[in-house]
Write an enzyme that holds these catalytic residues in place. Structure first.
Site, short mmCIF file in Angstrom:
data_model
loop_
_atom_site.label_atom_id
_atom_site.label_comp_id
_atom_site.label_asym_id
_atom_site.label_seq_id
_atom_site.Cartn_x
_atom_site.Cartn_y
_atom_site.Cartn_z
CD GLU A 1 -2.73 1.42 0.12
OE1 GLU A 1 -3.28 0.44 -0.42
OE2 GLU A 1 -2.85 2.59 -0.30
CB THR B 1 -6.30 0.65 -3.66
OG1 THR B 1 -5.38 1.10 -2.68
CG2 THR B 1 -6.40 -0.88 -3.55
CG HIS C 1 -4.25 4.22 3.24
ND1 HIS C 1 -4.79 5.47 3.41
CD2 HIS C 1 -4.82 3.73 2.10
CE1 HIS C 1 -5.65 5.73 2.43
NE2 HIS C 1 -5.67 4.68 1.62
CG ASP D 1 -1.47 1.00 -3.85
OD1 ASP D 1 -0.52 1.60 -3.29
OD2 ASP D 1 -2.64 1.04 -3.42
CG HIS D 2 -1.76 4.57 -4.96
ND1 HIS D 2 -1.53 5.22 -3.77
CD2 HIS D 2 -2.77 3.70 -4.72
CE1 HIS D 2 -2.37 4.80 -2.86
NE2 HIS D 2 -3.14 3.85 -3.40
C1 GP9 Z 1 -9.06 0.12 1.09
C2 GP9 Z 1 -7.66 0.15 0.62
C3 GP9 Z 1 -7.16 1.55 0.37
O1 GP9 Z 1 -9.65 -1.15 1.28
O2 GP9 Z 1 -7.39 -0.78 -0.37
O3 GP9 Z 1 -7.54 2.10 -0.84
P1 GP9 Z 1 -6.93 3.48 -1.37
O4 GP9 Z 1 -7.46 4.57 -0.46
O5 GP9 Z 1 -5.43 3.40 -1.31
O6 GP9 Z 1 -7.43 3.61 -2.76
MN MN Z 2 -3.88 2.26 -2.19
#
Ligand code: GP9
Ligand code: MN
Length: 421
Positions: free
Chosen positions: A38, A82, A197, A256-257
């Site tokens: 993440e 995500t 996150h 992911d980003h």
């Molecule tokens: C939520 C998680 C976060 O279940 O995968 O998503 P994001 O905010 O990074 O798009």
């Molecule tokens: Mn994400």
């Protein structure tokens, strides 16, 4: 309609990159284990904060002899964050220019990895410590063809183990193990982490590295939650080694980003010790990609690529040719791999030039340049790939396309209602 899909399939066939014989089938029949890192940016790799490695485990993995580590690999997500990353990795199609394709196109016909592999005897599953409706996962996972979705309802969501969006990564991996062990092999699985996150909350007792000291709280804590993620992944690898899964599984890890947006450039310029230019900003969109295959020759890979390219790369490693699938990326290990990495807004980067916000750059010197034949050609390639992908998604065009030997996914066969299982 079917004319449109013919235009698209002519394009993907013309831009198809042949597998590299040295890698094709190297992972044939193996399990697949994805670890979604993440918000993990590549600048963290080998970065030292106050003389200490932030992510010692992920750093060591760049030197593993069976691991390909890609250091010019970019995320290509848009507003779907995500979910856009997931969509690209499962389908090799782009997210949408606005909104989340997961949320708005959950019923589309797809020809995604779990379905392709499911028809070859694989069991597929997603593990994630948040509830199943987030990003509409419980709908689109049916179109993707995931057999199982172990969402938060399968985990012990006690308040001490939960923070921000869901379960902390250490208990997440730990509690996932019995569920992983319940799956028939070979399996195709994805572990979506959460602790790293925004805004990167972490308790002092769980932080094993001090914060940065820019004064921007989320930037400062980012290193601490990244360290926590690094330790969580190491713990999971320890289990994989002990259980033997390490020796018959492909392990793919990807960021992911971005975690730190441009709004934090002031603090980031302190971290990097330089002014952040628009090209630096583009390069901050690099995320790590690792592909570990037991017995494969690994090494650090400098070719340019992005999330769109992972699926054809993986399928070729598994010995499955992608020529007949509608996919917009190309195998990173192919000699014909496209050097153009489109961003979702139509900008691109490549080993030689970049286009950022209608300005052009020499990728080697970082200098601004005038538009030239290459920047025009590469911009067109980027735009064409994005446009055709959008055409497929908006028109739900895979309804009209059947890859050779592929059986359409029957969404009604899937449900992720924990209680009725
Ligand atoms: C939520 C998680 C976060 O279940 O995968 O998503 P994001 O905010 O990074 O798009
Ligand atoms: Mn994400």
């Amino acid at each position: 309609d079917s004319n449109d899909v013919t235009e698209v399939s002519n394009f993907t066939k013309a831009t198809y990159a042949e597998p590299n014989k040295a890698y094709f089938g190297k992972a044939k029949g193996m399990n697949v284990i994805y670890v979604h890192l993440e918000s993990f940016q590549n600048f963290l790799i080998n970065y030292k904060l106050n003389g200490q490695e932030v992510t010692p485990f992920l750093n060591s993995l760049t030197r593993d002899q069976n691991t390909l580590y890609f250091d010019n690999f970019y995320h290509q997500t848009g507003q779907g964050k995500t979910s856009d990353a997931e969509f690209m990795l499962e389908n090799s199609m782009f997210g949408l220019p606005q909104g989340s394709v997961f949320s708005t196109k959950g019923q589309n016909t797809l020809q995604a990895a779990p379905a392709i592999l499911g028809q070859r005897g694989y069991t597929s599953a997603v593990f994630h410590g948040n509830y199943k409706t987030f990003w509409n996962r419980d709908e689109i996972y049916k179109s993707i063809g995931f057999d199982h979705f172990f969402d938060a309802s399968y985990y012990d969501m006690n308040s001490k183990d939960v923070v921000n969006y869901g379960l902390k990564d250490k208990p997440f991996f730990k509690e996932s193990i019995p569920m992983l062990e319940s799956l028939k092999q070979p399996f195709y699985t994805k572990f979506i982490t959460l602790s790293n996150h925004f805004p990167y909350p972490i308790e002092d007792s769980e932080a094993t590295i001090g914060p940065a000291t820019t004064g921007d709280g989320s930037v400062d804590r980012y290193f601490q939650t990244a360290r926590y993620l690094d330790e969580s992944v190491k713990g999971f690898f320890d289990y994989l080694k002990k259980s033997g899964l390490y020796d018959n599984s492909v392990i793919v890890l990807y960021g992911d980003h971005y975690g730190i947006s441009e709004n934090h450039n002031k603090a980031m310029s302190q971290i990097l010790g330089k002014e952040i230019t628009p090209l630096d900003n583009a390069n901050l969109q690099k995320v790590p990609l690792y592909i570990r295959v037991p017995g494969m020759n690994g090494g650090i890979q400098h070719q340019y690529g992005g999330e769109i390219d992972v699926l054809p790369t993986l399928l070729h490693l598994l010995g499955i040719d992608t020529e007949d699938y509608i996919q917009f990326g190309t195998d990173l290990m192919s000699k014909e791999h496209s050097p153009v990495v489109p961003f979702r807004n139509g900008d691109y980067v490549s080993p030689t030039t970049a286009s950022i916000n209608d300005k052009y750059y020499n990728m080697q010197t970082g200098e601004r340049i005038e538009a030239n034949d290459e920047t025009k050609r590469y911009s067109e390639i980027a735009q064409k790939r994005l446009n055709l992908s959008d055409k497929v998604v908006y028109g739900d065009l895979l309804r009209f396309y059947e890859p050779k030997g592929f059986k359409p996914v029957d969404r009604s066969k899937y449900n992720y209602n924990h209680d009725e299982d």
